[in-house]
Scaffold this active site. Structure first.
Site, mmCIF file in Angstrom:
data_model
loop_
_atom_site.group_PDB
_atom_site.id
_atom_site.type_symbol
_atom_site.label_atom_id
_atom_site.label_comp_id
_atom_site.label_asym_id
_atom_site.label_seq_id
_atom_site.Cartn_x
_atom_site.Cartn_y
_atom_site.Cartn_z
ATOM 1 N N GLU A 73 -18.764 -1.015 -26.012
ATOM 2 C CA GLU A 73 -18.353 -1.027 -27.412
ATOM 3 C C GLU A 73 -18.850 0.222 -28.110
ATOM 4 O OE1 GLU A 73 -18.260 -5.847 -28.378
ATOM 5 O OE2 GLU A 73 -19.775 -4.569 -29.335
ATOM 6 N N CYS A 74 -17.983 0.888 -28.819
ATOM 7 C CA CYS A 74 -18.319 1.977 -29.738
ATOM 8 C C CYS A 74 -19.148 3.067 -29.040
ATOM 9 C CB CYS A 74 -19.026 1.414 -30.969
ATOM 10 S SG CYS A 74 -18.946 2.490 -32.412
ATOM 11 N N GLY A 75 -20.463 3.095 -29.269
ATOM 12 C CA GLY A 75 -21.288 4.079 -28.598
ATOM 13 C C GLY A 75 -21.181 3.978 -27.096
#
Length: 449
Positions: free
Chosen positions: A330-332
């Site tokens: 997720e994301c990072g």
């Protein structure tokens, strides 16, 4: 302090809210947790909304993990259930709100706001009022907040950023005229300011208070008055009992990756996961015997050079993804799984290369709740599944994904396809909450067996 409280023991709980963001809610919430804990009370902190950073400060002050409550990501029934489960072992539940008291998902209603959560949980509201530069006006602001919405019980006011006891007394006199008790004050003090970063407050592990100085700052709080007006019925939540693990799942956990909801990790354990933390920054490779790997969000851009320098870990992650075992990012985590990360200066840092995406930091933030459709089968959901999540990031992919994971429509009507899903690899900017949907956690655990 025993985790199990007596059936007749008095419980207390309240939602800490304000007129706006930057009123000092997190500072006051953490000070309250610290002061109540110093009195010998067990304190369970909560944070409204999809926030990963404020809870670290509350967790440190309370001595137990803060839990996120979000009636958009979670159903209303699930929100009540998770509150009761965590609050059941504490004498005081401190729920930090978000933005202003009535600010929710949109300006046309207070749905998903602090006021909405207070009504849902049946808790009184304690207002944090930034009283710097005001005296009698404090009563007008507080009374306006109290009287604006139906079904809100404002128990009292904590004055923040006052000049001292004399200033607080002037405000308290005006508040008494409108029938609002003052529950104490926190004086303006630079050492209490929590430093910021582009995603919000810096995590407590990276910037915390001197505890002795913080306790000194709590001397103006009237804990007796606070407890007297925030009594609540004992929650009916059940204690957690984790089954024998059936899958061993690694999850990235260090300064670069730390964005996980405690209730989401609990749900994975309830579905049979043994969760093994590892550090992409410092470990030479992945733990042995993993059936799957999770990369949460965090600050890979702040540690890009160190992540790039750990070539053995990057290689291990790339090989693991190629092996056909589940990898969820997720994301990072998406940024780290990609081929490279470009910082704002244009410097390129090599990442894992497990996902055919390059990302670059941007000066503008992308954020908001999202109602998305899964476009491809993944370790989390089958294609066609509707999911709720949120995005909060400054980076963007440099080119379109060859295998997008999700599709959603922005409030202005623009359709977005996003993320990468292929085989057992899923990488997306969309943050999901496994605690909201046990079937999502179950599917991931089963895929990792």
């Amino acid at each position: 302090m025993s985790a199990e409280l007596g059936p007749g023991e008095q419980r207390h709980g309240f939602v800490l809210a304000a007129a706006s963001s930057d009123s000092g809610k997190t500072t006051v919430a953490a000070l309250l947790c610290l002061a109540l804990r110093a009195r010998g009370l067990s304190v369970q902190p909560f944070k409204l909304g999809p926030d990963y950073l404020d809870p670290t400060h509350l967790s440190r002050a309370a001595g137990r993990p803060a839990r996120n409550l979000d009636s958009f990501l979670l159903s209303r029934e699930r929100t009540v259930e998770l509150f009761a489960r965590a609050a059941g072992s504490a004498q005081v539940s401190v729920v930090e709100g978000v933005m202003g008291l009535y600010d929710g998902r949109d300006p046309t209603s207070d749905e998903h706001s602090s006021a909405d959560l207070a009504r849902l949980l049946g808790l009184p509201v304690v207002l944090v009022l930034d009283a710097g530069g005001m005296a009698r006006t404090a009563a007008a602001v507080a009374a306006g907040l109290r009287d604006f919405g139906a079904g809100i019980n404002v128990a009292g006011v904590i004055l923040n950023r006052v000049g001292g006891a004399g200033h607080a007394a002037l405000c308290a006199q005006a508040l008494a005229e409108v029938g609002l008790p003052t529950l104490g004050f926190v004086a303006r003090q630079e050492s209490l300011t929590l430093p910021g970063r582009h995603l919000g407050l810096i995590a407590a592990e990276q910037a915390g208070w001197d505890e002795a100085a913080a306790l000194q700052a709590t001397q103006g709080l009237d804990l007796d008055a606070l407890l007297a007006c925030t009594a609540m019925a004992a929650p009916s939540g059940e204690s957690l009992h984790f089954p024998t693990p059936v899958a061993r799942i690694g999850y990235a956990l260090d300064e670069a990756f730390s964005f996980y909801y405690p209730d989401a990790l609990d749900e994975l354990r309830l579905q049979g996961a043994e969760l093994i933390p590892f550090s992409p920054l410092r470990d030479a490779g992945l733990p042995d015997g993993l059936g799957g790997v999770i990369f949460g969000g965090g600050y890979p851009e702040a540690h890009a050079a160190q992540l790039a320098a750990n070539a053995s870990m990057r290689s291990a992650v790339r090989d693991f993804a190629a092996s056909g075992r589940p990898v969820v990012a997720e994301c990072g985590g998406l940024m780290y799984l990609g081929r490279s990360l470009l910082d704002l200066a244009g410097e390129r840092h090599e990442m894992c290369g497990a996902v055919p995406v390059d990302t670059q930091m941007q000066p503008r933030l992308s954020l908001g709740y999202r109602e998305a459709e899964a476009l491809t089968d993944s370790p989390l959901v089958p294609a066609g599944t509707q999911v709720r999540g949120h995005e909060f990031h400054y980076s963007q992919p440099l080119t379109p994904s060859p295998c997008p994971a999700y599709r959603w429509t922005l409030p202005g009507g623009t359709e977005v396809t996003e993320g990468y899903a292929s085989g057992q690899v899923l990488a997306s900017y969309l943050h999901l909450h496994y605690g909201a949907a046990p079937e999502v956690a179950r599917r991931l655990v089963q895929a990792c067996r």
